[in-house]
Write a protein that holds these residues in place. Sequence first.
Motif, mmCIF file in Angstrom:
data_model
loop_
_atom_site.group_PDB
_atom_site.id
_atom_site.type_symbol
_atom_site.label_atom_id
_atom_site.label_comp_id
_atom_site.label_asym_id
_atom_site.label_seq_id
_atom_site.Cartn_x
_atom_site.Cartn_y
_atom_site.Cartn_z
ATOM 1 N N PRO A 1 7.255 4.260 3.771
ATOM 2 C CA PRO A 1 6.700 5.465 3.138
ATOM 3 C C PRO A 1 5.505 5.207 2.248
ATOM 4 C CG PRO A 1 8.827 4.889 2.167
ATOM 5 C CD PRO A 1 8.675 4.044 3.385
ATOM 6 N N LYS A 2 5.409 4.032 1.626
ATOM 7 C CA LYS A 2 4.310 3.779 0.686
ATOM 8 C C LYS A 2 2.966 3.573 1.375
ATOM 9 C CE LYS A 2 7.238 1.839 -2.951
ATOM 10 N NZ LYS A 2 7.532 0.658 -3.804
ATOM 11 N N GLY A 3 2.978 3.436 2.688
ATOM 12 C CA GLY A 3 1.715 3.245 3.397
ATOM 13 C C GLY A 3 1.154 4.496 4.034
ATOM 14 N N ILE A 4 1.745 5.663 3.707
ATOM 15 C CA ILE A 4 1.360 6.921 4.354
ATOM 16 C C ILE A 4 0.458 7.738 3.432
ATOM 17 C CG2 ILE A 4 2.234 9.123 5.244
ATOM 18 C CD1 ILE A 4 4.771 7.584 6.070
ATOM 19 N N SER A 5 -0.595 8.300 4.012
ATOM 20 C CA SER A 5 -1.520 9.162 3.272
ATOM 21 C C SER A 5 -1.666 10.492 4.003
ATOM 22 C CB SER A 5 -2.889 8.480 3.134
ATOM 23 O OG SER A 5 -2.781 7.275 2.413
ATOM 24 N N ARG B 1 -0.818 6.593 8.676
ATOM 25 C CA ARG B 1 -0.619 5.326 7.976
ATOM 26 C C ARG B 1 -1.971 4.714 7.622
ATOM 27 N NH1 ARG B 1 3.683 3.191 6.932
ATOM 28 N NH2 ARG B 1 4.831 4.449 8.456
ATOM 29 N N THR B 2 -2.183 4.521 6.323
ATOM 30 C CA THR B 2 -3.403 3.869 5.843
ATOM 31 C C THR B 2 -3.100 2.503 5.245
ATOM 32 O OG1 THR B 2 -3.177 4.979 3.701
ATOM 33 C CG2 THR B 2 -4.564 6.055 5.355
ATOM 34 N N ALA C 1 9.198 8.469 7.779
ATOM 35 C CA ALA C 1 8.602 7.284 7.159
ATOM 36 C C ALA C 1 8.167 6.246 8.186
ATOM 37 C CB ALA C 1 9.592 6.655 6.182
ATOM 38 N N GLY C 2 8.612 6.419 9.436
ATOM 39 C CA GLY C 2 8.262 5.465 10.478
ATOM 40 C C GLY C 2 7.094 5.893 11.347
ATOM 41 N N GLY D 1 -1.695 6.420 -0.056
ATOM 42 C CA GLY D 1 -0.289 6.051 -0.135
ATOM 43 C C GLY D 1 0.615 7.120 -0.719
ATOM 44 N N GLN D 2 0.058 8.270 -1.048
ATOM 45 C CA GLN D 2 0.836 9.350 -1.661
ATOM 46 C C GLN D 2 1.330 10.364 -0.630
ATOM 47 O OE1 GLN D 2 -1.318 11.284 -4.850
ATOM 48 N NE2 GLN D 2 0.534 12.108 -5.795
#
Length: 379
Positions: free
Chosen positions: A178-182, A172-173, A136-137, A229-230
């Motif tokens: 984790p919610k900012g990863i695509s 990362r978008t 997630a980082g 973000g998914q």
Amino acid sequence: MTVERLLPTPEAYDLLDLTRELTTRELAGRVDDFEARGEFPREVLRTLGRSGLLGLPYPEADGGSAQSYEVYLQVLEILASTWLGIAEAVSVHTLSCFPVALYGSERQRKALPEMLGGELLGAYCLSEPHGGSDAAGLTTRAVSDGEDWVVTGTKAWITHGGQADFYNIFCRTGEDGPKGISCLLAAADTPGLLPQATERLMGLRSTAPAQIVLDGARIPHDRLVGGEGQGFAIAMKALDAGRLGIAACAVGLAQAATDYATGYAKEREQFGRPIGRFQGVGFMLADMATQVSAARALLLAAARLKDAGRPFSIEAAKAKLFATDAAMRVTTDAVQILGGYGYVADHPVERWFREAKVLQIVEGTNQIQRLVISRSLTG
């Protein structure tokens, strides 16, 4: 030894027979040469793909074989008992097809027949040089620019890096966490996608990973898999299944080491009798065989939960943890049983010993598996 298997269909028995035939014909006589030279076995994988082994757990409508995970994992086990690098490559490719197969757009899914048939080889780009366990980082970033995403960062430990035809780029978008990863689907010829030299590994030299540098790589907007973000959710769901694949590889490796050590112990004589008849060696073999059977049972129990559509992530973590630790113990004991001969390359146990170590690390270290399991117990 012959493994007694209870399979769900007659077709499954035929599939495992085909797998054994392919391992004998295409793998057994090549593994030592490819490992010694560190050459990637692309044509071997194409052969397996054309035989239907690279899309086993996916629907026939997408180009797969519609096999259960219970059956697919036993195919991996058989492959790993001859050539771990090939089995791991099949597992990683199966993992790489997951985002498009489950979350892809109609346009993206048009490539599935070639993906699942093995004509297009996939790579799964999640880890980074400074972040493997902390997925997630991740810091690789994609910025929208016109009709493209412009991606900058470095991915590490990428199996099929430099060999793949498509790459799942987790980046990362949006916001931190984790919610900012695509997830972006990138073709191998994407400008700015730069595979580096393969790593120099202790084992798995024929399928060694490489870093992927993304230097302003331009990936079209329509290559976004799922929603923005998914990506983290896609990655974690894929890894649950991927851990089962690595566990199956570990079972196959451990079975091969047990079989080889048993055969050696029946032939090698000391003090006038085969060493397998000495209790010290015989008990080691008994423990090895029991560890392999227990690992297989745990693996298949998790697979059956997945096939039934029930939660299986914790059981997958247990299977990955137990099976890979067992493979390390079993291959260590196999070297010991062969004595000095176990330490020379004339016998395959030294290669299996080197290869077993990496299985405790990939698809989430075994320390991460213990963390996942313990949190499920304590909340």
